[in-house]
Design an enzyme around this catalytic site. Structure first.
Site, mmCIF file in Angstrom:
data_model
loop_
_atom_site.group_PDB
_atom_site.id
_atom_site.type_symbol
_atom_site.label_atom_id
_atom_site.label_comp_id
_atom_site.label_asym_id
_atom_site.label_seq_id
_atom_site.Cartn_x
_atom_site.Cartn_y
_atom_site.Cartn_z
ATOM 1 C CD GLU A 1 30.454 -80.091 -17.294
ATOM 2 O OE1 GLU A 1 30.621 -79.265 -16.359
ATOM 3 O OE2 GLU A 1 29.936 -79.793 -18.378
ATOM 4 C CD GLU B 1 25.589 -79.425 -14.944
ATOM 5 O OE1 GLU B 1 24.826 -80.411 -14.973
ATOM 6 O OE2 GLU B 1 26.826 -79.523 -14.933
ATOM 7 C CB ALA C 1 30.173 -74.935 -11.025
ATOM 8 N N GLY D 1 30.104 -79.743 -12.660
ATOM 9 C CA GLY D 1 31.493 -79.571 -13.071
ATOM 10 C C GLY D 1 32.373 -80.708 -12.565
#
Ligand code: NAI
Length: 707
Positions: A109, A129, A63, A106
């Site tokens: 994901e 994370e 991210a 991210g």
């Protein structure tokens, strides 16, 4: 699309390329661009399948970390990732994710929402994370166990550590390893699977296990996290979220994950860890030294002194591929130094850190010597002889004579003036401090001490060198103890004072360990050797202002030969495995000494112990900042986290003070000032910022870090 995402129809396969350099972070605009490409693919009958790939050097490294800050301040930009992931999974045409570089956070994901994943051999996959005090927030904890199984999903989300391509294939995270060009391989794969029914990751159940199989996985993970990641919130939440994946339908599991993610996102721990992430990058920037500054190539090095530090420093250089001469005064000392290096390498091989062959290559780069003869070839010399000005000056005089012009002459001194050392040479511009921490081959911190004459090239080269050596370099100015040790003095002083005033030895260490310090201050003293400080204090006693209270317990312990772990006794006593236990004799002696000194005894709370020790750090840190010895408060934080075991989730001492509120810190320090006298004089900068309602983080100096 937009300029972050490109779409092309390659003979019936839709190729979606993310172009958001340098790491294809999922900044606002990227999910939107991918979503628009999917719309085109669904509309266009000629397209049978899609490949999603990263442009440049990586797939998606995660991210956009800045976005986390925007989310907590209530200004999220963009729609987030979750709806896009469902849309990918719901695509009637199979979506193949093609991965090189990293699929992290991210990015991981996003990859897991595809129907298939292919990757080149050097790719890496992970949910890091937790390192920012977070858990995956876009169904990572729900899709990963469905692909990789529960145990591995827990492990990856809790440790944050990545897996490589080979392991990812074994685990079922990816479907194929591509040899050769990634896009070509992915297109070929897409043609094979086009038109065939594809499975949605969220509908897979076969790896989710059953309650009986999973219970021991979760309980052992919880137990390990509580022990190894002491005080951290995110690891436990990550476990809860994966646990939910095994018990709840996918949609509910996602909602649960979202709730936990938000809790983490708004936690002080996550804000602190994100502060540390950015601060480490900030530390590399020196305002008066432009990026284009010429660097001095460091192809060969030399180290003077093969003791505790010199040996470790030689290893660090050799590990980075730099050949290094290691000089000692006599054969016996040289043999001792080499034997330690050899046994360190042998231990690393035994622990599986690297192979015997790698160890041998590294060892071969270290050339022992008793003379300065070959020093003329060295681009960099690091001096690590005993701590004494006369000796250091003699060594630098010699280095000045033998080293080539332009060679960097660095000292590993932990307390002495770099300027005075430099004055022994005819080239003070080449002299600098490189203050490594013990053990030098393990500790990440490198304080780079800028003398008043150190040239910009020399400073820039040493900052760059810290990266080459795998260290975090922080530039500091020249003063006694520089940043880290200068602050450590008052911190350890207070730890002793509270003992003298009635706190138990274990209570002091426990209070700071509960705060999150890797070790309590008294146990740290025993580890480093109490005699080190004792010798320094004896040398500097004449500089102490009369009438100022000084701690005395450690000096008395040293007089009894209790130097800490190395003599089997210090504050604690140690068995032959160096396991500590409380020594009732010491507690008794202390009570006798304080009685003789008429120091009143009282109950001291854990809160007072931590405030006394930590605010002593903060108060000295404020002086260091005001004097410009540190460039910014966050540099001090990085020093304390990487060199002194300060918990990263508290953000470092200065950030911690900011989170408490400087007004409150100032008031408490003023109270200590009234109770304990001049040593607690509040730093002027702290007073000023407290009155202005500002933080240390807001205080910026324009000038460089010089004394
Ligand atoms: P040490 O006592 O383990 O090693 C010093 C070595 O230097 C000895 O082996 C000695 O034989 C050698 N030596 C003395 N004169 C020499 C000469 N003219 N040529 C070649 N070798 C010579 O000391 P340690 O702990 O390694 O400290 C070295 C320096 O590093 C000191 O300035 C110290 O303040 C600093 N330092 C020490 C740390 C620690 O935790 N021990 C941490 C950071 C810095």
């Amino acid at each position: 699309m937009n300029d972050l995402v490109e779409f092309k129809n390659e003979n019936g396969i839709g190729v979606i390329t993310i172009n958001n350099p340098p790491v294809n972070a999922l900044s606002p605009g990227v999910p939107e661009g991918i979503s628009e490409a999917l719309d085109q693919i669904s509309k266009d009958d000629s397209v049978k399948a899609a490949v999603l790939i990263g442009g440049g050097r990586t797939f998606v490294a995660g991210a956009d970390i800045k976005e986390f800050g925007n989310m907590t301040s209530g200004k999220p930009r963009g729609a987030g990732l979750l709806p896009l992931l469902l849309k990918i999974e719901d695509s009637a045409k199979p979506v193949i994710i093609a991965i090189h570089g990293t699929a992290f956070g991210g990015g991981m994901e996003l990859a897991m929402a595809g129907h298939y994943r292919v990757a080149i051999a050097t790719a890496q996959f992970g949910q890091p994370e937790v390192k920012l005090g977070l858990i995956p927030g876009a169904a990572g904890t729900q899709r990963l166990p469905r692909l990789a199984g529960v145990a591995k999903a827990v492990d990856m989300c809790v440790s944050g550590n990545p897996v490589n391509t080979e392991e990812a294939l074994k685990l079922g995270i990816i479907d194929r390893i591509i040899d050769g060009e990634l896009l070509a391989g992915a297109l070929a794969f897409a043609r094979e699977v086009a038109g065939k029914p594809a499975r949605k990751t969220r509908e897979r159940k076969e790896k989710l296990g059953n309650a009986e199989e999973n219970a021991p996985i979760f309980s052992s993970a919880r137990e390990t996290a509580a022990r190894k990641q002491r005080g951290l919130l995110a690891p436990a939440k990550a476990i809860d979220a994966v646990d939910a994946a095994t018990k709840m339908p996918f949609e509910e599991g996602c909602k649960f994950e979202q709730k936990l993610f938000i809790e983490c996102l708004f936690s002080q721990q996550s804000k602190s860890l994100i502060h540390v992430f950015f601060s480490e990058r900030e530390a590399a920037k020196i305002p008066d030294i432009p990026k284009q500054t010429n660097l001095i190539p460091v192809r060969s090095a030399a180290v003077v002194g093969a003791g505790t530090m010199g040996g470790g420093i030689a290893m660090v250089l050799a590990n980075a591929g730099i050949p290094v001469l290691l000089k000692e005064v006599d054969q016996a000392a040289l043999n001792r130094g080499l034997a330690t290096i050899q046994s360190n390498y042998a231990n690393s091989v035994k622990r599986g850190r690297f192979s015997q062959q790698v160890a041998e290559e590294r060892l071969k780069r270290i050339t022992p010597t008793l003379s300065y003869d070959d020093f003329s070839n060295a681009d960099l010399v690091i001096e690590a002889v005993f701590e004494g000005m006369t000796l250091k000056k003699e060594v630098f005089k010699e280095l000045d004579r033998v080293c080539k012009p332009g060679a960097i002459l660095a000292s590993n001194t932990s307390t002495l003036s770099i300027d005075e050392i430099a004055s022994a040479t005819s080239r003070p511009e080449s002299v600098i401090g490189t203050h490594f921490f013990s053990p030098a081959n393990v500790m990440r911190l490198l304080e780079i001490v800028r003398g008043k004459s150190s040239s910009k090239e020399v400073v820039a080269t040493c900052m760059q060198l810290s990266k080459t050596l795998g260290k975090v370099g922080v530039l500091v100015g020249n003063c006694r103890g520089f940043v880290g040790n200068r602050m450590f003095g008052p911190y350890r002083r207070e730890a002793q004072f509270v003992v003298e005033e009635g706190a138990g030895i274990e209570a002091v260490d426990q209070a700071l360990s509960d705060f999150g310090m890797a070790m309590g201050p008294l146990a740290t003293g025993d580890l480093a050797g109490l005699d080190v400080g004792w010798r320094i204090r004896k040398e500097y006693r004449h500089l102490e202002a009369p009438g100022i209270r000084q701690p005395f317990v450690e000096d008395r312990l040293c007089e009894l030969g209790r130097y800490g772990q190395k003599t089997g006794a210090g504050w604690y006593k140690y068995d032959d495995q160096r396991r500590a236990s409380l020594d009732p004799a010491v507690s008794e002696l202390i009570r006798k000494w304080v009685d003789e000194a008429s120091i009143a005894q009282r109950q001291i709370s854990a809160a007072e112990i931590t405030d006394r020790c930590l605010y002593a750090l903060v108060n000295e840190g404020a002086r260091i900042l005001e004097e410009g010895i540190a460039l910014r408060a966050s540099d001090i934080d990085i020093i304390y986290i990487n060199g002194y075991g300060f918990p990263a989730h508290r953000g470092g001492p200065m950030w911690y003070a900011d989170t408490v509120g400087l007004k409150q810190v100032y008031d408490r320090i003023s109270e200590f000032h009234r109770q304990h006298g001049e040593i607690w004089q509040p730093a002027p900068l702290l007073k000023q910022l407290a009155e202005q309602g500002k933080t240390f983080a807001e205080f910026r100096r324009e000038q460089g870090a010089t004394a």
